[in-house]
Design an enzyme around this catalytic site. Structure first.
Site, short mmCIF file in Angstrom:
data_model
loop_
_atom_site.label_atom_id
_atom_site.label_comp_id
_atom_site.label_asym_id
_atom_site.label_seq_id
_atom_site.Cartn_x
_atom_site.Cartn_y
_atom_site.Cartn_z
N LYS A 1 0.72 -1.23 0.00
CA LYS A 1 -0.12 -0.14 -0.11
C LYS A 1 0.84 1.35 0.04
CE LYS A 1 -4.39 -1.54 1.46
NZ LYS A 1 -5.68 -1.61 2.30
N LYS B 1 -3.96 -10.34 -7.10
CA LYS B 1 -5.08 -10.62 -6.12
C LYS B 1 -6.37 -9.53 -6.71
CE LYS B 1 -5.55 -8.27 -2.15
NZ LYS B 1 -5.73 -7.76 -0.87
N LYS C 1 -10.60 -4.34 -4.55
CA LYS C 1 -11.53 -3.29 -4.46
C LYS C 1 -11.22 -1.99 -5.24
CE LYS C 1 -13.55 -3.74 -0.02
NZ LYS C 1 -12.27 -4.22 1.10
P1 TYM Z 1 -10.72 -5.95 3.24
O1 TYM Z 1 -11.95 -5.15 3.33
O2 TYM Z 1 -9.41 -5.71 2.15
O3 TYM Z 1 -11.38 -7.40 2.57
C1 TYM Z 1 -12.60 -7.96 3.32
C2 TYM Z 1 -12.32 -9.61 3.20
O4 TYM Z 1 -12.34 -9.92 1.94
C3 TYM Z 1 -11.15 -10.68 1.84
N1 TYM Z 1 -10.47 -10.44 0.28
C4 TYM Z 1 -10.22 -11.77 -0.40
N2 TYM Z 1 -10.33 -12.92 -0.46
C5 TYM Z 1 -10.29 -13.76 -1.57
N3 TYM Z 1 -9.94 -13.18 -2.68
C6 TYM Z 1 -9.70 -11.72 -2.76
N4 TYM Z 1 -8.99 -11.23 -3.83
C7 TYM Z 1 -9.87 -11.10 -1.81
N5 TYM Z 1 -9.65 -9.62 -1.31
C8 TYM Z 1 -10.16 -9.32 -0.26
C9 TYM Z 1 -9.89 -10.14 2.75
O5 TYM Z 1 -9.20 -11.45 3.15
C10 TYM Z 1 -11.11 -10.09 3.93
O6 TYM Z 1 -11.22 -11.26 4.66
N6 TYM Z 1 -7.98 -5.66 7.13
C11 TYM Z 1 -9.10 -6.33 6.66
C12 TYM Z 1 -10.47 -5.59 7.24
C13 TYM Z 1 -10.34 -5.84 8.87
C14 TYM Z 1 -10.60 -7.05 9.50
C15 TYM Z 1 -10.44 -6.74 10.75
C16 TYM Z 1 -10.80 -8.52 9.06
C17 TYM Z 1 -10.01 -4.89 9.68
N7 TYM Z 1 -10.31 -5.54 11.02
C18 TYM Z 1 -10.63 -7.67 12.00
C19 TYM Z 1 -10.88 -9.30 10.26
C20 TYM Z 1 -11.13 -9.14 11.39
C21 TYM Z 1 -9.27 -5.74 5.35
O7 TYM Z 1 -8.67 -4.85 4.79
O8 TYM Z 1 -10.21 -6.45 4.48
#
Ligand code: TYM
Length: 334
Positions: free
Chosen positions: A115, A197, A200
């Site tokens: 990032k 990957k 978003k």
């Molecule tokens: P975020 O918002 O980027 O993504 C949310 C969830 O989606 C999963 N994910 C994917 N899984 C498979 N293939 C992909 N291409 C893909 N892109 C995203 C992520 O692994 C995630 O599970 N840091 C986290 C959010 C967060 C969080 C937490 C999660 C903040 N606090 C506490 C669990 C527990 C994040 O940025 O996810």
């Protein structure tokens, strides 16, 4: 919430659209696990601030993510669904845990490295300490299980390291959380570049499927998806494009890779890509319909937002009372 069940916690950032990666890597697993745990699903709007956001868009995106949680089938009666920024204990615990986390640990985080390359003009301290806020999210609720996609494993590891360090000093304050990674869909790749990957924040819309994308557009994006040389539809590391499409197909249909390979034994890449697109549409069209209904139901959504925050805060405050005492903050005089 009943006490016998273990706690499950997970969250998603309201930055941009919810993607097929988010759905298959996270949301879909949440819906199947929700009844076996005391589940808490957060919209992590505080995390989204690590990248510059347009305020009006962020506010809308947060609400839209919440409605997508409901549309995929998360039950607001049974689970806690809330906005992170509505529960100030997240920020409070995050500060405390910052003081129990080493710069060296944070420096190793691959997401920070990625990032900060992507946002070279805004490498803010929040981006660096992002995993500490995530640790706070998880530890506040005495979480045992955290269902996430593969890209979050490192953040779960640092959460466990912080919890171990804290518990080592003060006794068993935090429950030790574990990651739950689904068998399929844990790493959905970009359609135009299956070595990276699906994300978003990708600037190329053809790389990503948003779960609210128009069905025709979804099929078109799959038609355009990059495939590999050759013509066999087999699951192999030398064929990252086909491998990704097969994984997506299996994740949305529930079929095994073997079954899918057999099914497409005599098909060409073109037909296969359309079949994958159609399977994805079949899975997400009902979600889109529900989302539209929730959009019309403002009062119902407001009520979920209100009660979700209240319930979450009650649990978070219980942990914080313990933490404040342990670390030596003076008692409040009431
Ligand atoms: P975020 O918002 O980027 O993504 C949310 C969830 O989606 C999963 N994910 C994917 N899984 C498979 N293939 C992909 N291409 C893909 N892109 C995203 C992520 O692994 C995630 O599970 N840091 C986290 C959010 C967060 C969080 C937490 C999660 C903040 N606090 C506490 C669990 C527990 C994040 O940025 O996810």
């Amino acid at each position: 919430m009943t006490d016998e069940k273990k706690v499950l916690f997970s969250g998603m950032q309201p930055s941009g659209y919810v993607t097929l990666g988010n759905y298959l890597g996270a949301l879909n697993n949440w819906t199947t696990l929700q009844y076996d745990y005391n589940s808490i699903f957060c919209i992590v709007d505080m995390h989204a601030l690590t990248v510059r956001q347009d305020p009006a868009k962020l506010r809308k995106a947060a609400r839209d993510v919440l409605m997508q949680y409901l549309a995929v089938g998360l039950d607001p009666e049974k689970n806690i669904i809330y906005f992170q920024s509505h529960v100030p204990q997240h920020a409070e615990l995050s500060w405390i845990l910052n003081c129990y986390t080493y710069m060296g640990e944070l420096n190793r985080m691959t997401q920070f490295k990625e990032k900060s390359q992507k946002h070279a003009d805004n490498i803010n301290a929040g981006l660096f300490t992002y995993p500490v806020l995530m640790a706070a999210d998880i530890l506040l609720y005495q979480t045992e299980l955290v269902p996430v996609g593969e890209d979050q494993i490192q953040h779960l590891e640092i959460t466990r390291d912080i919890a171990t360090r804290f518990n080592g000093i003060y006794g068993d304050v935090f429950t030790m959380p574990e990651a739950y990674i689904g068998k399929t869909g844990a790493r959905v790749m970009a359609l135009q570049d299956p070595t990276k990957k699906m994300s978003k924040s990708d600037e190329n819309a053809n790389n990503t499927i948003a779960i609210l994308d128009d069905p025709k557009q979804i099929i078109n994006k799959f038609k355009r998806a990059v495939t590999d040389s050759g013509n066999e539809i087999i699951y192999s590391d030398d064929k990252p494009g086909i491998k990704n499409l097969l994984s997506i197909y299996c994740a949305v249909t529930g079929k095994t890779i073997k079954e899918a390979e057999k099914e497409f034994e005599n098909s060409g890449y073109g037909d296969f890509k359309i079949a994958v697109g159609e399977a994805v549409v079949a899975k997400i069209e009902p979600i889109q319909k529900k989302f539209e209904e929730y959009q019309k139901n403002k009062d119902y959504i407001d009520e979920i937002i209100k009660t979700g925050a209240e319930k979450a805060e009650r649990i978070a405050e219980k942990t914080m009372r313990k933490v404040r005492r342990k670390i030596g903050y003076p008692d409040k005089i009431r």
